[in-house]
Design a protein around this motif. Sequence first.
Motif, short mmCIF file in Angstrom:
data_model
loop_
_atom_site.label_atom_id
_atom_site.label_comp_id
_atom_site.label_asym_id
_atom_site.label_seq_id
_atom_site.Cartn_x
_atom_site.Cartn_y
_atom_site.Cartn_z
N LYS A 25 40.54 -23.19 63.10
CA LYS A 25 40.01 -24.16 63.91
C LYS A 25 38.33 -24.09 63.76
CE LYS A 25 40.11 -25.58 68.41
NZ LYS A 25 40.89 -25.56 69.79
N LEU A 26 38.16 -22.79 63.93
CA LEU A 26 36.66 -22.41 63.71
C LEU A 26 35.87 -22.87 62.57
CD1 LEU A 26 34.74 -21.22 65.86
CD2 LEU A 26 34.95 -18.87 64.82
N HIS A 27 36.63 -22.79 61.44
CA HIS A 27 35.86 -23.15 60.16
C HIS A 27 35.79 -24.69 60.16
CE1 HIS A 27 37.72 -19.27 58.11
NE2 HIS A 27 36.58 -19.00 58.75
N ASP A 28 36.68 -25.41 60.78
CA ASP A 28 36.47 -26.89 60.96
C ASP A 28 35.22 -27.16 61.41
OD1 ASP A 28 38.95 -27.11 59.60
OD2 ASP A 28 40.12 -27.58 61.33
N GLU A 29 34.95 -26.36 62.67
CA GLU A 29 33.56 -26.69 63.36
C GLU A 29 32.76 -26.13 62.66
OE1 GLU A 29 33.68 -24.83 67.44
OE2 GLU A 29 35.87 -25.06 67.57
N TRP A 30 32.55 -25.35 61.72
CA TRP A 30 31.57 -24.91 60.74
C TRP A 30 31.19 -26.18 59.97
CZ3 TRP A 30 27.92 -21.68 61.48
CH2 TRP A 30 28.22 -20.50 61.87
N GLU A 31 32.07 -26.76 59.52
CA GLU A 31 31.96 -27.91 58.74
C GLU A 31 30.96 -29.02 59.24
OE1 GLU A 31 35.50 -29.64 57.22
OE2 GLU A 31 36.19 -27.92 56.15
N THR A 32 31.18 -28.81 60.56
CA THR A 32 30.26 -30.13 61.15
C THR A 32 28.75 -29.41 61.28
OG1 THR A 32 31.98 -30.61 62.83
CG2 THR A 32 29.72 -31.10 63.43
N VAL A 33 28.69 -28.08 61.24
CA VAL A 33 27.20 -27.46 61.32
C VAL A 33 26.59 -27.54 59.99
CG1 VAL A 33 25.98 -25.24 61.60
CG2 VAL A 33 27.78 -25.84 63.22
N GLU A 34 27.55 -27.32 58.82
CA GLU A 34 26.92 -27.38 57.51
C GLU A 34 26.61 -28.99 57.31
OE1 GLU A 34 30.07 -25.54 55.24
OE2 GLU A 34 29.74 -23.82 56.15
N SER A 35 27.13 -29.84 57.90
CA SER A 35 26.84 -31.20 57.45
C SER A 35 25.23 -31.48 58.16
CB SER A 35 27.64 -32.23 58.37
OG SER A 35 27.40 -32.33 59.82
N THR A 62 48.64 -16.08 64.63
CA THR A 62 47.36 -16.59 65.57
C THR A 62 46.00 -16.39 65.24
OG1 THR A 62 49.15 -15.95 67.18
CG2 THR A 62 46.65 -16.21 67.91
N ARG A 63 45.57 -15.30 64.56
CA ARG A 63 44.35 -15.12 64.13
C ARG A 63 43.79 -16.27 63.09
NH1 ARG A 63 44.78 -10.25 62.74
NH2 ARG A 63 43.84 -9.32 64.50
N ASN A 64 44.82 -16.10 61.94
CA ASN A 64 44.44 -17.42 61.09
C ASN A 64 44.32 -18.76 61.58
OD1 ASN A 64 44.37 -15.43 59.04
ND2 ASN A 64 46.54 -15.51 58.62
N ASN A 65 45.09 -19.23 62.60
CA ASN A 65 45.01 -20.18 63.13
C ASN A 65 43.63 -20.63 63.84
OD1 ASN A 65 47.58 -21.24 62.29
ND2 ASN A 65 48.56 -20.53 63.83
N LEU A 66 43.28 -19.50 64.65
CA LEU A 66 42.14 -19.66 65.34
C LEU A 66 41.01 -19.74 64.46
CD1 LEU A 66 42.60 -16.99 68.21
CD2 LEU A 66 42.43 -19.52 68.56
N LYS A 71 33.37 -13.48 65.13
CA LYS A 71 33.39 -11.86 65.21
C LYS A 71 34.49 -11.26 66.28
CE LYS A 71 29.52 -9.80 64.79
NZ LYS A 71 28.10 -9.36 65.11
N ARG A 72 34.50 -11.87 67.22
CA ARG A 72 35.56 -11.59 68.27
C ARG A 72 37.07 -11.81 67.85
NH1 ARG A 72 39.01 -13.46 72.08
NH2 ARG A 72 38.34 -15.53 71.53
N ILE A 73 37.34 -12.79 67.11
CA ILE A 73 38.72 -13.14 66.68
C ILE A 73 38.96 -12.20 65.68
CG2 ILE A 73 40.09 -14.71 65.48
CD1 ILE A 73 38.36 -17.08 66.73
N SER A 74 38.01 -11.86 64.59
CA SER A 74 38.35 -11.02 63.75
C SER A 74 38.62 -9.69 64.06
CB SER A 74 37.22 -11.02 62.69
OG SER A 74 37.05 -12.49 62.26
N ASN A 75 37.92 -8.96 65.27
CA ASN A 75 38.09 -7.75 65.69
C ASN A 75 39.00 -7.64 66.70
OD1 ASN A 75 36.07 -6.96 64.00
ND2 ASN A 75 34.41 -7.33 65.59
#
Length: 447
Positions: free
Chosen positions: A244-254, A237-241, A225-229
Motif C-alpha cells: 500500500k505504501l509503495h502505491d503512494e510512492w508511485e504518486t511521489v515519483e510522478s 500483514t507487513r507485505n500488504n502494508l 521504516k516503522r513497518i519493516s522494523n
Amino acid sequence: MLVRSYPDWMFWITSCPYHLSYKTKKLAFSVVALDRHRAFRAVMDYYKEYSDALIFDNRYPLIQMDRGLVLDEFREALLHTDSFSTWNVLFFGENGSGVGVKRELYSEVGKELQKEKYKLWTKSSVTRTGYIHSRELYPDFYMGNKKGKGVGFENASIEEKFHIIGQIMAKALMEGHLLDLPLSLPVFKWLLIEESQLTIYDLKHVSEELFKTLLPIKEMIQEEKRISNNQSLSPKTRNNLLKKLHDEWETVESYHLVFVVPNHDVELIPGGRDIVVTRHNAALYIEKIEKFLLHKGVEKAMVALRTGFHKMINLDYLQIFEPSELQSLICGEENDKYWTLPHLEINVELSGFGIDSPEVQQLFYILSTMSKERRQKFLEFVTACPRLPADGFAGLTPAFTVKRTTVYPFAQTCFHTLHLTVGISKEQLETFIEVALIHGVGYFGIV
C-alpha cells in the motif's frame, strides 16, 4: 544597578528560563545586558507607578537621517558612535523629534531591508513597488559566493549586509524599539546558536509550499521504516502494508523531483539534475535538502548576522529566551486576537472618555474590522511602528491612549496617543482615519 554589581543568581537564571515569565526574562535581559541608563529605564518601565516621577537625561548624540539613504546613514551612524550610545534622531526636512522619530527610524530601516533590489531574502513574489511579498523573511540560498562591488549597502557583500542587519537588530533591541522586518523563526534559532536543532518542520518558515511537498515524503520514509522494523506484524500483514505504501510512492515519483534545490540551479549531489527522487533514494534527498536549505545555503549569512549582533550585545545574554520570544521581542507580533473588541476595551487607556462613549465604541469597531494592511498603517500613524509587541496593545509602553479633544483629531506618536474629537460621527471618524492612513504616515511634522 548603578555600579553594575549584581548577585550571581542574576546570571544563573539563563540556565532555568522555563521557570520565568516572558516579562521577567525581558527585564532580566535589560538589567544584565544593557548599560546603566537603559537598565534603570527598563526597571522603571516595569514598575510603572514610579516611572512618571523620573526625568532622564535626553542629551544624546544628534543623528540626522535621509529617508532615501536610511541604510547607508544608519551604517555610518553605527561606525561613528559608541555601540551603547542612545541616538537623538531627526529626518532631513522634517520637524518631528523625540522617541516617536526613533521608532519611525526602525520602521523605515525594516521596510527598506524588505526591498528585492538588495537580494537578501527568498521570495515568492515582488510587489509593484519593489518589496518582497512574504509572511516571513528567510535568507536567500547559496549567496556566499557573491562579492560586494562599489560602495554603499546595496553594493556590499552578502556577509557585510547581514553583519549590518545583525547590528541593526541588536540596536533596535537595545533601544526597545521594534524592527519592521518579519524575520522567520529559523533566523532566531541561528541567532541563539541552536541551528543544530533545525529540522524539516522548520522548512514551513522558509517555504510553506516546499514544506507541504517534502513532509509527506519524510513521513512515508518513517512509516516504511516503522513497518519493516515491527516484529509483531505477520509477514502477510507487513507485505500488504508495504505494498500500500509503495502505491503512494508511485504518486511521489510522478512529481519527477530531482536532486536540485527547488527554484535554484544548485545540485544537491554531483549530477543531481539527472537523478530522479524515488523510494530508494528519497531519504538521501530529504537529508540533503534539509542540510542545504537550513544550514549550508545560509551559513555565511547567518554567521555574519550573529557576529554583527554579538558586536553590539553579547549573545550569552540571549540564552534566557526561546527563539519565538526573541522573535517577538525584536520584530513584534501580528495576531488577529489583538484587534478584537475585548482586547481593545481592556488594554486601551481612555482620557476624558468612558468605555461606553459612542466615539470610543465607533473607533474600536473600525479597528476590529480593519484589514491587516490598514491595521499596520494605523499603528504607524499613532505609534510610529506598524507592528505590535508581544501581548499586543497590553505590551505597549506607554499604553495606547484615546484622549478627548474639541479640535480635529490628531496623533502624538511619542506618547502613543490619539486625540479624538468629542461628538465625532462614525462617518467623520472613518473619513479621518482614511486620510490619516494615506497622508499621516512616513513623515514627521504637521500634515
